[in-house]
Design an enzyme around this catalytic site. Structure first.
Site, short mmCIF file in Angstrom:
data_model
loop_
_atom_site.label_atom_id
_atom_site.label_comp_id
_atom_site.label_asym_id
_atom_site.label_seq_id
_atom_site.Cartn_x
_atom_site.Cartn_y
_atom_site.Cartn_z
N ILE A 120 44.65 36.58 27.35
CA ILE A 120 44.01 36.73 28.44
C ILE A 120 43.33 38.29 28.56
CG2 ILE A 120 44.29 36.71 30.99
CD1 ILE A 120 46.57 34.71 30.37
N ASP A 121 42.19 38.30 29.08
CA ASP A 121 41.37 39.47 29.33
C ASP A 121 42.19 40.49 30.20
OD1 ASP A 121 39.80 41.44 30.10
OD2 ASP A 121 38.02 40.37 29.89
N PRO A 122 43.01 41.42 29.92
CA PRO A 122 43.61 42.51 30.66
C PRO A 122 43.01 42.95 31.96
CG PRO A 122 43.04 43.54 28.78
CD PRO A 122 42.50 42.23 28.60
#
Length: 137
Positions: free
Chosen positions: A107-109
């Site tokens: 997941i894109d931080p």
């Protein structure tokens, strides 16, 4: 972050001449510098940050790359939309080479503000990609 970690792994394996690493976004973020939170995580782990600004994934990237590794299902669909149809087979999931976790995503931080988890996920998945690529050299 993925580019920096994988570049570091490739360099430590002595394969910088055989494996080139590049990253691109499926979102329109061209020109953005590396996020400060990513820089902090990389620095904590002694990894040199990427020297380039973000850029958009382009159709021509599929003809110059052997593999296009995506982080999640949205990236996968975006990459398929961008790729020439005959090159869709070059698109792969980040966890594809990690046994029992092939369907897991990173997941894109930027959305979660959890850069440590992203680092841990990438540090788990990317060595498996390197091991796989070594078998293809």
């Amino acid at each position: 972050m993925a580019e920096a970690i994988f570049t570091d792994l490739v360099k430590k394996a002595g394969l910088s001449e055989q494996i080139q690493v590049d990253s691109a976004s499926t979102n329109a973020i061209s020109g953005m510098a590396t996020d400060e939170r990513t820089l902090t995580i990389l620095q904590e782990h002694g990894i040199e940050p990427p020297q380039t600004a973000a850029r958009q994934l382009r159709a021509k990237d599929f003809s110059t790359s052997d593999y296009v590794i995506v982080m999640d299902k949205h990236n996968y669909l975006d990459a398929k939309r961008i790729a020439p149809i005959e090159l869709n087979a070059k698109i792969h999931s980040i966890y594809e080479q990690t046994p029992t976790k092939e369907d897991q995503v990173v997941i894109d931080p930027w959305y979660t503000n959890d850069f440590s988890t992203t680092y841990a996920n990438l540090s788990e998945a990317l060595p498996n990609w390197l091991n796989y690529l070594k078998t293809k050299l």
